[in-house]
Design an enzyme around this catalytic site. Structure first.
Site, PDB file in Angstrom:
ATOM      1  N   CYS A   1     -23.580  30.665   0.901  1.00 48.82           N
ATOM      2  CA  CYS A   1     -22.215  30.593   0.377  1.00 48.82           C
ATOM      3  C   CYS A   1     -21.750  29.142   0.294  1.00 48.82           C
ATOM      4  O   CYS A   1     -20.969  28.782  -0.586  1.00 48.82           O
ATOM      5  CB  CYS A   1     -21.262  31.431   1.230  1.00 48.82           C
TER       6      CYS A   1
ATOM      7  N   HIS B   1     -17.992  31.081   6.837  1.00 51.18           N
ATOM      8  CA  HIS B   1     -18.120  31.465   5.434  1.00 51.18           C
ATOM      9  C   HIS B   1     -17.442  30.403   4.577  1.00 51.18           C
ATOM     10  O   HIS B   1     -16.415  29.838   4.959  1.00 51.18           O
ATOM     11  CB  HIS B   1     -17.457  32.830   5.234  1.00 51.18           C
TER      12      HIS B   1
END
Length: 1115
Positions: free
Chosen positions: A210, A457
């Site tokens: 990510c 994330h």
């Protein structure tokens, strides 16, 4: 996504015919409570998220004569919000609690269609009619459904508070209740279409990529950069997996023209990354720098050379200017991004102020100027020019020297939509800067990190065209977002939960926001028309368009095939040519790998006769010369041709044949007879007495096995009858003797048995599809001349051969050498081979360690001498088989070493500041006293009669003093430090009131000042009964040799269970400590001072997470 057990039934599900609902009495004070007494749902989940702020409608309900209401529950009138019918439900006497219970209810839930849902954010209030500021208001949100058609607060407010007229909630027996409701549009991400909703597509996450996806989306949405990538020279012969420019072009093309999310696997393959790299989370800034450098290098000598510099490169000037003499030193440096401090800075401007802050060089830190000697000076940085695209890396991750670890800075840090770097008369600019260039920037993208120092994330908020519309790019999903979410909500800091009872002086609850901006990209206003340019197909090389169009067509074809798969079947056809090509190369056992034979995709409704026509076209074999055999899996796990298809079989459709075969694919062997001119001949008729056999030839000299053909033999015949044919197939003389073996099976072990030439084939139990391996009869000296003199020994070798990669245990990441071995080699055979390779005379000095397939590291414990029977046992780790072993060359044979215990002991000299590490090797039944005697023979003592002791130290605390009589066999030095030292004379002569206490160094935890962090070397100290801290301090300073200036800053505390209680100089220290010889390690005299000991080397880039290895792009 988290799951939770289903809540109890909602209030409106009736129990039989009673007009009430009984809910267990359970109270969650001041918290959001649904009617079912479970925590409220979060506002957004992975599957469903609100995508726009809805309008809010307010409904006011005035309830008269409330105290006279006798019903258990009371409904308001119906009101409409968002096109839906709602009402308020209250329990005036509480829903089995001593509180007013209040809920929002879907008014028409009983008549709505099956499967209905609606999502609402709402608040419920009881108005204070005397002082409005004391109005009680609570808010929540919920996904309403047939199962949960009401939601709210079981314990909204105490009944005593409500019904007390003086409190202002019930005036003239009238209560006013308000509801504010917002019905929200919800995204169902199972069916959400990013392209349709936003015009953009996302990137697939490979496991932990990510961070890369957020950067790639940011770079892609800088059109000038995208155009430059498209113009990098690539050719139609390049492969994306081996060319970074082509892989990036391909990725950008798909982002521009695909309708669904795009994979990054081709790009990471072009980086030279493997699966491990894809599952290792890295730092965005580091990847940005490495990728920029790589692209800059790839662009050299092309039409787009210099693009990276033109877009991202700025320059600053480092200067040192003397104050009292005329001397100035300057150095110009370039940058592609700027690292800005977050800690101690309110916003981006504060960080720039800090960046150009002037440092004074004076006192002991004077500057040595050429020809002027040491001078007072000013040192600083000023900017010569800023780039068109300004990349700001926010230092959210820093190394905490006090805690010896990386920490994430979640402080609030603001950044503007427009950034003016000419502010305050250009205070950031050097005298050489071009003042005609207006350094006014507008925000293009915000890269966000959500999580902590050990992972999290990444996603990005981007304005692709610099319009007011922001988009959130989160891996595969792209959503429209407002400016507040992109800016204010990414500032970090603390967030305060809304108060449920304003005015009651309850302390608001605050929590740290772990999602915050980590990288900012600004575009200069004067350059935005050039950078936010149009990129269309004419910018894309023709070969790339053609290649990607073919890829798209192929993808569509596969998609269509998948959709039509139920109408087709796959038929795999093996022939003699396939057996010749594979046996002895790709395979040795059985006859063929069906994944490597021609396959036909045929409609199931087609007849077999029609299929034979297709085969005739493909292979040039007329249908009358084709005979097909069905394959069958035998009980011994071999796979052989079983029977020929009969005319009746061939009359069926392919669908019927596939169903009979009980397999999705149909596997066939095509039997064709060829003449000497290689033209097909009519097939011989197969009778019941005929057996269809396949033959392999083995050559022990070449260690080679190959396929030579097939024959029909008579069950009533003998193997000796076909020997002339076999000699001819093998090219042998008719005088050569031949031995035959039947290859029976190879799982789990090889079974290959000798065939007696004189027996009948029937007696040999041979059947259709069996395999006979043959060779020239071995001569008496064959066993000496050949490694594998016969077929069975060769097949056993093939079945068990294993190439093992050996690595030195000292260099566990690097292959040292490889050896081909057999999995059934004994322990002795393995170490003998390794010793031979390493030139070690005694194989017993070789110690091996197995490989952990999960950690990719050596196992903690080595293999004991003859501790495993076979090589295979060394290679198996749980259900996986490795091909790696680690080796050590010992100075004594392993059996002798295993009879000994090896301990690593650190020795601290009594009078010198010296520490030495010793490896003590003694018999396992030895004692600690034996260890100390061994150390005495190896170290310098302060005097010949010095007495030693052995301590167990862990995390800078002493946990144990070993008794000299204790056996060493169970002492563990893998996790604890073993420390040997002399016993001071003062400890040998303890008085009746003396104490022997632990003394440890400590500092306060930077994140939590109530916790202490120990460091340094702990020690024991004798204190007298009436001794003050002042006296003890003198002895400590003398023992530790600390200079007066430093020691004056030290603090001293009694610490028990991690809590410091500070001493004054006049305090009697002994009164704090209990009477026990060595005391508990959680009760000690603490010395508080900074830890100035040298630290282990840390990465220059302090913005990287501590758990990572560096980002590398290998190609």
């Amino acid at each position: 996504m988290t799951t939770s057990p289903p809540p109890p039934p909602p209030a409106e599900q009736q129990q039989q015919e009673e007009d009430e609902v009984l809910v267990p009495h359970q109270e969650l004070p001041n918290g959001t409570q649904p009617m079912e007494v479970v925590p409220a749902e979060p506002a957004a989940t992975v599957e469903n998220q609100q995508i726009e702020d809805p309008p809010i409608s307010r409904f006011t309900w005035t309830i008269e004569n409330l105290s006279r209401v006798s019903t258990k529950k009371l409904y308001s009138e119906v009101f409409i919000v968002g096109g839906y019918k709602w009402r308020i439900l209250i329990f005036p006497r509480g829903n089995n609690v001593e509180f007013l219970s209040m809920y929002l209810d879907v008014a028409d839930s009983g008549v709505l269609p099956y499967g209905w849902t609606r999502y609402a954010q709402f608040s419920l209030s009881v108005v204070n009619q005397i002082h409005n500021k004391f109005t009680i208001r609570k808010e929540t949100q919920h996904q309403f459904s047939a199962r949960e058609s009401d939601w709210g607060f079981t314990s909204f407010m105490p009944l005593g508070e409500l019904y007390n007229p003086s409190r202002g909630y019930l005036v003239n027996d009238t209560c006013i209740v308000e509801a504010e409701v917002a019905v929200c549009k919800v995204v169902d991400y199972w069916s959400y279409d990013s392209k349709k909703e936003t015009g953009y597509v996302g990137l697939k996450n490979q496991g932990a990529t990510c961070y890369m996806n957020s950067l790639l989306q940011t770079l892609y949405h800088i059109p000038y950069f995208r155009k430059a990538v498209y113009h990098m020279p690539t050719t139609e012969n390049d492969m994306p997996s081996g060319s970074i420019p082509l892989a990036l072009q391909s990725l950008f093309y798909k982002l521009q023209y695909n309708d669904s999310s795009v994979s990054t696997k081709e790009l990471t393959k072009s980086f030279g990354w493997d699966m491990h790299d894809s599952f290792m989370q890295h730092d965005v800034q580091e990847l940005n720098r490495v990728l920029s450098e790589k692209l800059e290098d790839k662009m050299k000598g092309t039409v787009v050379e210099g693009t990276i510099q033109q877009l991202f490169e700025g320059h600053h000037m480092n200067y040192i200017e003397c104050i009292n003499v005329d001397f100035k030193s300057t150095r110009k440096e370039s940058f592609y991004d700027l690292q800005l401090d977050v800690k101690g800075c309110q916003d981006v401007y504060a960080s720039f102020d800090k960046y150009v802050e002037v440092e004074r060089l004076e006192g002991d830190n004077k500057y040595h100027a050429e020809q002027h000697g040491l001078q007072d000076a000013k040192k600083g940085v000023l900017f010569i020019d800023f780039p068109p695209v300004l990349q700001l890396q926010l230092k959210r991750f820093e190394y905490d020297f006090m805690r010896d670890t990386m920490v994430k800075i979640n402080d609030r840090y603001e950044f503007p939509l427009q950034l003016d770097l000419d502010r305050d008369n250009g205070k950031y600019l050097s005298p050489d800067a071009d003042r005609n260039v207006r350094n006014l920037y507008t925000l293009h993208s915000v890269l966000v990190h959500s999580g902590g120092v050990h992972g999290g994330h990444y996603y990005a908020f981007i304005r692709p065209t610099l319009s007011d519309q922001w988009f959130k790019f989160e891996d595969e999903r792209v959503t429209k977002e407002d400016a507040k979410k992109a800016l204010e909500e990414q500032y970090g800091g603390e967030e305060e939960l809304p108060q449920t009872n304003p005015g009651l002086n309850n302390t608001p609850f605050k929590f740290t926001k772990y999602s915050n901006a980590y990288m900012l990209v600004y575009i200069r206003e004067s350059d935005k028309d050039k950078i936010i340019c149009n990129v269309d197909e004419k910018d894309i090389a023709e070969h790339l368009r053609i290649r990607l169009e073919k890829d798209r067509e192929e993808k569509e074809r596969r998609k269509k095939e998948k959709a039509e798969a139920h109408l087709y079947t796959i038929i795999k056809v093996a022939r003699d040519d396939d057996l010749k090509a594979q046996i002895g190369k790709d395979i040795y056992f059985d006859l063929v790998d069906h994944d490597k034979v021609p396959s036909f995709r045929i409609q199931k409704q087609m007849t077999f006769t029609q299929f034979k026509e297709e085969v005739a076209k493909e292979f040039g074999i007329p249908t009358q010369f084709q005979r097909f055999w069905l394959w069958a899996k035998r009980q011994n796990h071999t796979y052989r041709p079983n029977r020929p298809l009969s005319p009746q079989d061939e009359a069926h459709s392919l669908k019927e044949l596939v169903n009979k075969a009980h397999n999705a694919e149909l596997k066939l062997f095509l039997e064709v007879e060829l003449g000497l001119d290689l033209k097909p001949l009519p097939l011989p008729e197969k009778t019941r007495d005929d057996i269809f056999l396949f033959f392999k030839l083995y050559d022990p000299e070449k260690e080679e096995l190959r396929y030579v053909g097939r024959l029909f033999v008579k069950a009533s015949g003998r193997p000796q009858d076909i020997l002339p044919k076999l000699r001819m197939l093998a090219g042998f003389s008719q005088d050569d003797d031949i031995e035959l073996f039947e290859e029976i099976k190879f799982e789990p072990n090889v079974m290959c048995e000798y065939i007696d030439n004189r027996l009948l084939f029937r007696s040999c139990q041979l059947e259709d599809g069996d395999i006979i391996c043959f060779q020239k009869s071995p001569k008496p000296d064959s066993a000496d001349r050949y490694r594998f003199p016969d077929v069975p020994s060769f097949l056993v070798y093939i079945r068990n051969r294993q190439v093992v990669h050996f690595r030195s245990l000292e260099k566990p990441k690097e292959d040292d050498f490889c050896l081909e071995m057999s999995k059934i080699f004994t322990y002795d055979e393995v170490v003998e081979k390794v010793a031979q390779k390493l030139g070690v005379d005694d194989p017993s000095k070789i110690r091996l360690t197995s490989h952990n397939c999960y950690s990719q590291q050596p196992k903690p414990q080595p293999i004991k001498y003859r501790g495993v029977e076979r090589l295979l046992d060394m290679l198996i780790h749980y259900n996986q088989t490795s091909d790696i072993l680690y080796y050590e060359v010992l100075d004594i044979p392993l059996p002798e070493l295993q009879a000994l215990k090896t301990l690593k002991v650190t020795y601290h000299h009594a009078t010198k500041d010296e520490v030495s590490v010793h490896s003590i090797r003694l018999p396992k039944n030895s004692t600690v006293g034996d260890v100390l005697n061994d150390i005495k023979s190896k170290v310098e003592l302060s005097h010949p009669n010095a007495e030693l002791r052995l301590l167990e130290v862990f995390y800078h605390k002493i946990y144990k003093v070993f008794a000299p009589s204790e056996k060493i066999e169970n002492i563990n030095d893998q996790y604890w430090t073993l420390r040997a030292e002399e016993v001071p004379e003062e400890e040998k002569n303890l008085g009746p009131f003396d104490r022997l206490i632990h003394v440890y160094h400590f500092t306060k935890d930077t994140q939590n000042q109530t916790q202490v962090q120990n460091f340094g070397e702990p020690f024991f100290m004798v204190i007298r009964e009436d001794e003050t801290l002042s006296s003890i301090k003198e002895r400590i300073q003398k023992k530790l040799k600390v200079p007066d200036e430093d020691f004056s800053k030290w603090k001293f505390a009694y610490i028990s269970l991690g809590r410091p209680d500070y001493f004054e100089d006049s305090d009697i220290v002994a009164t704090k400590f209990q009477r026990n010889m060595y005391g508990a390690w959680e009760q000690y005299l603490g010395l508080e001072h900074p830890d100035t000991a040298p630290r282990k080397a840390h990465t220059v880039n302090q913005n990287r997470h501590s758990f990572e290895r560096p980002v590398k792009i290998y190609n």
